[in-house]
Design an enzyme around this catalytic site. Structure first.
Site, PDB file in Angstrom:
ATOM      1  N   SER A 116     -10.054 -20.568  47.011  1.00 42.65           N
ATOM      2  CA  SER A 116     -11.221 -21.143  46.341  1.00 42.65           C
ATOM      3  C   SER A 116     -12.318 -20.092  46.339  1.00 42.65           C
ATOM      4  CB  SER A 116     -11.681 -22.395  47.105  1.00 42.65           C
ATOM      5  OG  SER A 116     -12.817 -22.943  46.497  1.00 42.65           O
ATOM      6  N   CYS A 117     -13.098 -20.055  45.265  1.00 45.07           N
ATOM      7  CA  CYS A 117     -14.196 -19.095  45.248  1.00 45.07           C
ATOM      8  C   CYS A 117     -15.472 -19.778  44.774  1.00 45.07           C
ATOM      9  CB  CYS A 117     -13.863 -17.907  44.350  1.00 45.07           C
ATOM     10  SG  CYS A 117     -13.427 -18.369  42.680  1.00 45.07           S
ATOM     11  N   SER A 118     -16.602 -19.241  45.226  1.00 45.72           N
ATOM     12  CA  SER A 118     -17.879 -19.864  44.887  1.00 45.72           C
ATOM     13  C   SER A 118     -18.204 -19.622  43.414  1.00 45.72           C
ATOM     14  CB  SER A 118     -18.985 -19.295  45.772  1.00 45.72           C
ATOM     15  OG  SER A 118     -19.165 -17.926  45.471  1.00 45.72           O
ATOM     16  N   TYR A 119     -19.128 -20.409  42.902  1.00 45.49           N
ATOM     17  CA  TYR A 119     -19.480 -20.258  41.489  1.00 45.49           C
ATOM     18  C   TYR A 119     -20.142 -18.908  41.214  1.00 45.49           C
ATOM     19  CZ  TYR A 119     -17.592 -24.653  40.034  1.00 45.49           C
ATOM     20  OH  TYR A 119     -16.699 -25.637  39.721  1.00 45.49           O
ATOM     21  N   ARG A 153     -17.295 -16.803  40.547  1.00 53.75           N
ATOM     22  CA  ARG A 153     -16.698 -17.141  39.240  1.00 53.75           C
ATOM     23  C   ARG A 153     -17.466 -16.490  38.097  1.00 53.75           C
ATOM     24  NH1 ARG A 153     -14.340 -23.313  40.084  1.00 53.75           N
ATOM     25  NH2 ARG A 153     -14.060 -22.995  42.298  1.00 53.75           N
ATOM     26  N   ASN A 162      -9.858 -19.202  41.188  1.00 50.62           N
ATOM     27  CA  ASN A 162      -8.966 -19.716  42.227  1.00 50.62           C
ATOM     28  C   ASN A 162      -7.547 -19.252  41.929  1.00 50.62           C
ATOM     29  OD1 ASN A 162     -11.148 -21.092  43.206  1.00 50.62           O
ATOM     30  ND2 ASN A 162     -10.291 -23.143  42.923  1.00 50.62           N
ATOM     31  N   ASP A 182      -9.459 -33.287  47.188  1.00 55.31           N
ATOM     32  CA  ASP A 182     -10.868 -33.225  46.769  1.00 55.31           C
ATOM     33  C   ASP A 182     -11.104 -33.856  45.399  1.00 55.31           C
ATOM     34  OD1 ASP A 182      -9.946 -31.241  44.958  1.00 55.31           O
ATOM     35  OD2 ASP A 182     -11.839 -30.170  45.098  1.00 55.31           O
ATOM     36  N   GLU A 183     -10.150 -34.618  44.926  1.00 55.91           N
ATOM     37  CA  GLU A 183     -10.254 -35.095  43.550  1.00 55.91           C
ATOM     38  C   GLU A 183      -9.623 -36.473  43.388  1.00 55.91           C
ATOM     39  OE1 GLU A 183      -8.099 -32.417  41.057  1.00 55.91           O
ATOM     40  OE2 GLU A 183      -8.476 -33.560  39.245  1.00 55.91           O
TER      41      GLU A 183
HETATM   42  N1  LIG Z   1      -4.777 -21.943  43.579  1.00 55.84           N
HETATM   43  C1  LIG Z   1      -5.411 -22.772  44.404  1.00 55.84           C
HETATM   44  C2  LIG Z   1      -6.304 -23.743  43.921  1.00 55.84           C
HETATM   45  C3  LIG Z   1      -6.913 -24.604  44.809  1.00 55.84           C
HETATM   46  N2  LIG Z   1      -6.657 -24.506  46.132  1.00 55.84           N
HETATM   47  C4  LIG Z   1      -7.355 -25.382  47.103  1.00 55.84           C
HETATM   48  C5  LIG Z   1      -8.664 -24.748  47.409  1.00 55.84           C
HETATM   49  C6  LIG Z   1      -9.621 -25.550  46.584  1.00 55.84           C
HETATM   50  O1  LIG Z   1     -10.920 -25.522  47.132  1.00 55.84           O
HETATM   51  C7  LIG Z   1      -9.006 -26.913  46.652  1.00 55.84           C
HETATM   52  C8  LIG Z   1      -9.428 -27.817  45.537  1.00 55.84           C
HETATM   53  O2  LIG Z   1      -8.970 -27.298  44.301  1.00 55.84           O
HETATM   54  P1  LIG Z   1      -9.820 -27.375  42.976  1.00 55.84           P
HETATM   55  O3  LIG Z   1      -8.903 -27.057  41.871  1.00 55.84           O
HETATM   56  O4  LIG Z   1     -10.574 -28.647  42.933  1.00 55.84           O
HETATM   57  O5  LIG Z   1     -10.792 -26.152  43.078  1.00 55.84           O
HETATM   58  P2  LIG Z   1     -12.189 -26.029  43.803  1.00 55.84           P
HETATM   59  O6  LIG Z   1     -12.602 -27.302  44.435  1.00 55.84           O
HETATM   60  O7  LIG Z   1     -12.117 -24.852  44.690  1.00 55.84           O
HETATM   61  O8  LIG Z   1     -13.121 -25.670  42.593  1.00 55.84           O
HETATM   62  P3  LIG Z   1     -13.739 -26.627  41.458  1.00 55.84           P
HETATM   63  O9  LIG Z   1     -15.193 -26.611  41.664  1.00 55.84           O
HETATM   64  O10 LIG Z   1     -13.333 -26.011  40.177  1.00 55.84           O
HETATM   65  O11 LIG Z   1     -13.134 -27.989  41.639  1.00 55.84           O
HETATM   66  O12 LIG Z   1      -7.609 -26.679  46.616  1.00 55.84           O
HETATM   67  C9  LIG Z   1      -5.800 -23.522  46.587  1.00 55.84           C
HETATM   68  O13 LIG Z   1      -5.610 -23.434  47.801  1.00 55.84           O
HETATM   69  N3  LIG Z   1      -5.170 -22.686  45.727  1.00 55.84           N
HETATM   70 MG   LIG Z   2     -12.590 -29.139  43.378  1.00 55.96          MG
END
Ligand SMILES: Nc1ccn([C@H]2C[C@H](O)[C@@H](COP(=O)(O)OP(=O)(O)OP(=O)(O)O)O2)c(=O)n1
Ligand SMILES: [Mg+2]
Length: 899
Positions: free
Chosen positions: A328-331, A334, A340, A388-389
């Site tokens: 996961s990476c911060s905005y 991005r 990600n 998280d979803e």
């Molecule tokens: N290739 C990936 C994608 C995601 N994840 C994990 C880390 C993420 O934090 C978490 C949730 O996935 P999301 O797709 O919801 O991505 P994020 O929460 O990181 O970003 P966003 O703000 O787009 O939801 O799952 C991971 O380990 N490997």
């Molecule tokens: Mg997410």
């Protein structure tokens, strides 16, 4: 999670061209020190498939003799070198360029360019000769077997020289004391402690079950809604205003959780990864050849996806940068192009200041629980997607609290942030697709309500590849067609879309691009398989080591099966074996590298959750594959065909009956010696009588609790679906199948005495449950649509009704279950029948189809007649296609009214 990921291939186009050019430049530069002659000057080759000399050797020959080696076929590639290409591959190739590798060898030995036409692999198809600018083309005699070994010796020397130029190398550092390979008894537990995919998957599945359990226990009362009623402004706008769905997703989840302890990193580019992120370069282990691995990797992917898909994210693969993935990476990161799933090496190139922070799985779990519990205070109409979803149907909640979606969502998001310290975003729409697409606009830390009147316009600007279910292969075809946005697609006819993407997926795309999505939310937990896979650290020397590890993996998969209290009937062993051409040392330390995958499934006679049975099956399957242990790179065990857990959950009437039949056998003792049995079910007894005697066996197992007082009458009205859904007293179902009171007497008379008595008895007992069943069926038919779409993407094989021992009994119970067959069920029967005919196994369907005709022709219900005729029509049409003639049918469905 998951919504934005397109398997990591989405950036392919621009990347690929840059990559190819870069490779060519690299090749030319790398060749400089080794160049000895100008023999192949102006000639470029691309090697396709296995050759002798190998691609690597040919590449070096080109280096020494001023030729160009193309890693990918390009329009200006002079020759394609191949030994043997499958028909499918050459179909779209210019065969006048394909020559045998012997040409290269012979040129070298003759020290001149020899006539390539004698080396053409496909002479009969050759129309025009490629125009090549040979330095000097000389006619030559027959190709002679040249002195390959001396050329190889030269190459060996060259190889040694090249090695000398490599930097000093040592293995990627690993935390001391950790279990390095699967031979270590601690390995498996450490692997699962550190595997993020394992954690994510476990958490995701865990929340599906969590929601399902909460719903089972819940009394229908949500006292916390009172709190909302007090604080939120009242609105009548959304009361009884159709369905309102919310999609909620944490923002850069792993990063946000990690930043709670690291406030100084807020606002900075941050990535969660295993890599330390200190230096862009990691030392390479001896024997590692990243470039070769990358090429193989790309080739494999291309092959798998019929040359449609290319791989991205591997541009950092050929150098020495980190192959740890960014979870996961911060905005802020991005904004610099980091995504990600990207390799950390590439992330560091795109965003040099990016800060790496470690994983913290315990904290993710805690935050995820808080997120789910916060929502669950107000409603349990939750479809868990991942940690998280989730999707939430707000309709009932909003009607109760009498507030607007946006007011509720604001309050909810504030509460989540307050309790977890992490931001989340939410989208609202009138179905799950709209909600999900709305979240994209809301992110990060925002919310967006896609109003009905704006749907079409909003979707016009959405890239088609953003739609759920659109993967890299579809994206490629879309690109070719120049259909980029949903707006583009909105102008294309359904027929045309279906012509490109097939009937089902075409229809889905046609609807999705307009924001139409009929898939209902799924609140129950649908678990089709349980598995445990390891593709890291698998390095065995002996079979014994491999077996010890397999036993541990069996313990793991068994524990997971026990966790969900299920049994399975099919055990699949999946192994990743080093591809013959892949380097023994993988670029990623202890990774699996480029592999060939092998899968073998064993169907058991009974459902099982017995560790011994699982272990024995897995071990014998592994032995039968006969793979040298040192070539193994990954092992997975999957248990499928799980028994039904909660019967109310899903599927059509027919599928439910199906699994019920199987469930009845669960009390029978396991016969360990018969566990490994092939799926082949050629029925020994094909007569109707034989089938009925089997039916009677199952019928006898009817349990006491099913017997209910009689209330139902014929022709149960099926209208007002929503009303029925709301009035459904319970999600639980009690009986196994229906024996309604409108069974035709002539049919009854045909049945063996014991069955007839059973049916008459059951008929009087089951009237009450019929009513519930009709309602349940309607509920299901709504859900089926969703299943249909999701099934497109599922690889798992559905069981075939005709291959069930009790196929006639299942059909009979289905035909008696309702006044009007569900079209899904009819389609299912047709699909199963067609599958078998296509496999030239029409004998499997003959008896059940004959039975169906005989039964239907004797009942007075034209809706069923039509369904039956539809099945027959499909069967006969497929018979004609496959066998060139129709199936003989003694009884056909005939009716004065509907014929
Ligand atoms: N290739 C990936 C994608 C995601 N994840 C994990 C880390 C993420 O934090 C978490 C949730 O996935 P999301 O797709 O919801 O991505 P994020 O929460 O990181 O970003 P966003 O703000 O787009 O939801 O799952 C991971 O380990 N490997
Ligand atoms: Mg997410």
């Amino acid at each position: 999670m998951g919504k934005d990921r397109k398997d990591g291939f989405e950036e392919w186009d621009g990347y690929m061209n840059a990559k190819i050019t870069k490779l060519e430049e690299q090749f030319s530069k790398a060749s400089d020190p080794f160049r000895q002659t100008e023999l192949f000057k102006g000639i470029s080759i691309y090697v396709n498939g296995h050759t002798n000399p190998s691609a690597d050797e040919l590449k070096r020959i080109m280096m020494v003799h001023s030729g160009v080696f193309h890693h990918y076929e390009r329009s200006h590639t002079t020759f394609i070198i191949a030994s043997n290409l499958p028909d499918v591959k050459i179909r779209n190739m210019n065969t006048s360029k394909i020559i045998s590798p012997q040409w290269v060898v012979d040129c070298v030995s003759a020290q001149k360019i020899v006539d390539y036409s004698k080396y053409l692999l496909y002479t009969n198809q050759s129309t025009s000769q490629p125009k090549i600018t040979f330095q000097k083309v000389e006619k030559d005699d027959e190709p002679k077997a040249s002195n390959v070994s001396s050329i190889m010796r030269d190459l060996a020397e060259l190889n040694a020289k090249m090695k000398e130029t490599k930097p000093d190398i040592s293995p990627e550092p690993k935390q001391s004391g950790s279990a390095m390979t699967a031979v270590d008894p601690k390995f498996l537990s450490e692997f699962y402690n550190n595997s993020r995919l394992h954690h994510i998957a476990t958490l995701g599945a865990g929340f599906k079950k969590y929601v399902s359990d909460l719903r089972d226990k819940h009394n229908g009362d949500f006292p916390d809604r009172q709190k909302l009623k007090e604080i939120l402004p009242k609105s009548e706008i959304f009361v009884k205003n159709g369905q309102t769905v919310m999609h909620i997703d944490m923002d850069c989840f792993f990063v946000s959780v990690g930043l709670r302890k690291r406030p100084h990193l807020r606002g900075k580019p941050v990535a969660v990864t295993h890599s330390k992120g200190k230096s862009e370069h990691v030392p390479l282990k001896d024997g590692v050849n990243r470039e070769k691995e990358m090429d193989l990797f790309v080739k494999k992917i291309e092959k798998k996806a019929q040359d449609n898909v290319k791989a991205s994210n591997i541009n950092s693969f050929s150098d020495k940068s980190s192959l740890s993935e960014v979870a996961s990476c911060s905005y802020e990161a991005r904004a610099k192009g980091v995504k990600n799933g990207m390799f950390m090496g590439l992330a560091m190139k795109l965003c040099p200041g990016i800060q790496a922070i470690p994983y913290d799985f315990e904290a993710y779990k805690e935050v995820a629980e808080t997120l789910y519990n916060t929502v669950a205070q107000y409603t349990l109409n939750i479809e868990a997607v991942s940690c998280d979803e989730m999707f939430v149907d707000l309709t009932d909640l909003l009607n109760d609290v009498e507030t607007t979606p946006m007011d509720f969502v604001t309050a909810l998001r504030n509460e989540v942030k307050e309790k977890t310290g992490c931001p989340c975003s939410a989208g609202v729409g009138s179905n799950r697709l709209q909600a999900r697409m709305a979240t994209k606009k809301a992110k990060p830390d925002g919310q967006f309500h896609l109003l009905k009147e704006n749907v079409e316009e909003y979707f016009q600007n959405i890239a088609i590849k953003e739609l759920p279910g659109v993967g890299s292969s579809t994206s490629y075809t879309l690109n070719e067609l120049n259909w980029k946005t949903c707006g583009d697609l909105q102008t294309v006819s359904l027929y045309k879309i279906q012509a490109e993407f097939g009937k089902k997926f075409g229809e889905t795309l046609h609807q999705f691009c307009r924001g139409i999505d009929n898939r209902p939310l799924v609140y129950g937990q649908i678990r089709k398989s349980v598995s445990a896979e390891v593709n890291y650290g698998i390095r065995f020397k002996e079979n014994a080591e491999c077996e010890t590890f397999l036993k541990q993996l069996c313990v793991e998969v068994h524990a997971r099966l026990m966790d969900i209290k299920r049994k399975g009937k099919c055990i699949t062993l999946k192994v990743m074996v080093r591809a013959p051409e892949a380097p023994v040392e993988t670029s990623k330390f202890m990774g699996h590298g480029v592999c060939d995958n092998q899968t073998k499934s064993v169907s058991l006679t009974e459902f099982t959750c017995d560790l011994e049975v699982i272990t024995r099956t897995v071990l014998s399957t592994m032995r039968s594959l006969n793979i040298p242990p040192h070539e193994l790179r990954g092992i997975g065990i999957q248990i499928t065909k799980l028994n039904e857990e909660a019967p109310s959950k899903k599927d059509s009437v027919l599928m439910n009956m199906f699994s019920k039949v199987a469930e009845k056998q669960k009390d029978k003792p396991l016969k360990p010696k018969e566990t490994v049995v092939e799926v082949d079910k050629k029925s020994e007894e094909k007569s109707i009588k034989g089938m009925f005697s089997k039916m009677s066996e199952s019928t006898k197992i009817k349990s006491e609790e099913e017997k209910k007082p009689k209330t139902k009458k014929k022709n149960q009205p099926t209208g007002n679906i929503m009303g029925m859904l709301q009035n459904m007293p319970s999600r639980k179902r009690t009986s196994d199948y229906l024996v309604p009171d409108d069974i035709d007497e002539s049919v009854l008379a045909e049945l063996p005495e014991d069955i007839r008595r059973e049916i008459l008895q059951a008929r009087s007992d089951q009237q009450k449950s019929i009513e519930e069943r009709v309602k349940a069926r309607i509920t299901k038919s709504v859900k089926d649509k969703k299943e249909e779409i999701e099934e497109i993407q599922e690889e798992e094989q559905e069981p075939n009704i005709f291959l069930q021992k009790d196929n006639c009994r299942i059909l009979l119970a289905w035909m008696q279950s309702c006044d009007e067959p569900d079209s899904y069920d009819v389609e299912l029967i047709i699909k199963n029948a067609i599958d078998l005919i296509t496999r030239k196994e029409s004998h499997e369907i003959y008896d059940p189809i004959a039975f169906m005709c005989r039964y239907l022709t004797n009942i007075d219900n034209c809706r069923w007649h039509l369904a039956g005729k539809k099945v027959i029509e499909a069967v006969q049409s497929q018979m004609t296609t496959v066998y060139g003639g129709k199936m003989f049918m003694k009884d056909t469905i005939s009716c004065n009214k509907c014929d």
